[in-house]
Write an enzyme that holds these catalytic residues in place. Structure first.
Site, short mmCIF file in Angstrom:
data_model
loop_
_atom_site.label_atom_id
_atom_site.label_comp_id
_atom_site.label_asym_id
_atom_site.label_seq_id
_atom_site.Cartn_x
_atom_site.Cartn_y
_atom_site.Cartn_z
N ASP A 132 0.92 -1.19 -0.01
CA ASP A 132 -0.16 0.00 -0.04
C ASP A 132 0.81 1.50 0.14
OD1 ASP A 132 -2.48 -1.22 0.15
OD2 ASP A 132 -2.58 -1.04 2.14
N ARG A 182 -1.07 -0.45 -8.77
CA ARG A 182 -2.26 0.01 -8.51
C ARG A 182 -2.30 1.59 -8.31
NH1 ARG A 182 -3.69 -0.89 -2.54
NH2 ARG A 182 -3.97 -3.34 -3.14
#
Ligand code: FDA
Length: 306
Positions: A132, A182
């Site tokens: 992340d 992402r």
């Protein structure tokens, strides 16, 4: 204003202890979080997989102030990955990891070693890990750790935040063969010096970054619920002749489930970001802060007859 109150509350350990004990909060959290335990995560992953959705799981553990907590978070991921494999849920389910939860604030090397152990467990389970993105102060360290992890685990995924002014350059660096990236708008309060401040500028940056990733050689993961950006993503897939196996959409558990189902029914790969764990309070408040209409949900739950 309301958003800042929610984001400030999200970081309060005292409010967190009170909230996790309250049944009202738990019932709201159930919309966005699988539950407290790995069992809940596996059960919900199974249900989503049965609905044709892929999953990325995040463990919400205690804030990592100590090396012991970082090691406990590593162990939780290792154990989860073996359970997912045992349940036949890999590679449909992968994991998302915040390096701060693995000790990045204590020592970069410690976070790298723990992330390496999680990547090794993921490889043994036949699936992948995505790192992340957190506040901009951690971006360089996270991308350096990513590059080191990719030497042995080339399918480790990165997250890039369109609101950061640097991200177009990072997209160019990472749009290479085998590189999973992402792209999201970005969720942390950031200063003007490093981040676009208006929604329009963030959206424009998202599209520029999307063009780089979709025309590049990597595997783009388009993480948004914004209908305009989803439509542009579908459009770019056609322009650059990418099949459903060559990119994916990602959305948060509990957010726009009808859109998740629509895209999956149309043949797109859709991955749901599914958090679980005892410390869901901060995550829940960040989700509520993203959308004022979520306050209606809070109001409805507070006034419902129990
Ligand atoms: P936007 O916020 O403009 O929302 C568009 C529409 O989506 C809204 O109008 C509403 O209809 C719906 N919506 C969005 N959020 C909602 C909510 N909470 N509740 C109800 N409806 C909602 N960020 C980060 O900094 N680092 C990271 O690693 C990640 N990882 C990540 C993974 C995945 C899979 C997703 C989807 C998102 C992230 N994010 C993230 C969060 C991301 O940066 C961003 O804050 C949120 O996705 C919200 O932005 P949207 O692109 O959805 O647009």
């Amino acid at each position: 204003m309301l958003r800042s109150v929610f984001l400030a509350a999200a970081g309060s350990a005292r409010l967190g202890r009170l909230a996790v004990a309250a049944p009202i909060s738990k019932s709201i959290a159930a919309r966005f979080v699988a539950g407290d335990e790995a069992d809940d995560a596996v059960r919900t992953s199974r249900r989503l997989a049965d609905d044709g959705l892929a999953v990325t799981l995040e463990f919400l553990g205690a804030p990592t102030g100590s090396a012991e907590q970082a090691a406990a978070t590593r162990d939780e991921y290792v154990s989860l990955l073996s359970r997912l494999a045992g349940a036949g849920l890999t590679p449909t389910a992968e994991v998302s990891v915040k390096l701060s939860a693995l000790g990045q604030r204590i020592d970069d090397r410690l976070a790298f070693e723990h992330a390496r152990a999680v990547c090794a467990a993921a490889a043994a389970a036949g699936t992948t890990v995505t790192l992340d993105a957190e506040d901009h102060g951690t971006t360089d360290s996270t991308l350096e750790i990513l590059a080191d992890l990719r030497k042995d685990f080339p399918d480790t995924g990165a997250v890039l935040q369109a609101y950061l002014r640097r991200t177009e350059g990072d997209c160019r660096e990472l749009a290479t063969a085998g590189s999973r990236v992402r792209l999201c708008k970005g969720a942390y309060p950031e200063p003007e010096s490093v981040a676009y401040q208006s929604a329009l500028d963030v959206d424009k940056s998202f599209v520029r970054c999307l063009n780089i990733l979709m025309s590049g050689e990597g595997y783009p993961m388009i993480a948004t619920h914004d209908p305009r950006l989803i439509a542009i993503g579908e459009d770019r897939a056609r322009w650059f002749d990418r099949s459903a196996a060559e990119f994916e959409f990602q959305m948060l558990y509990g957010v726009c489930p009808e859109e998740q189902a629509r895209l999956a029914a149309g043949g797109s790969t859709v991955r749901v970001y599914l958090p679980y764990g005892p410390q869901w309070y901060g995550y829940l408040l960040r989700r509520l802060a993203e959308r004022p209409a979520n306050l209606a949900l809070l109001g409805k739950t507070l006034t419902a007859k129990r």
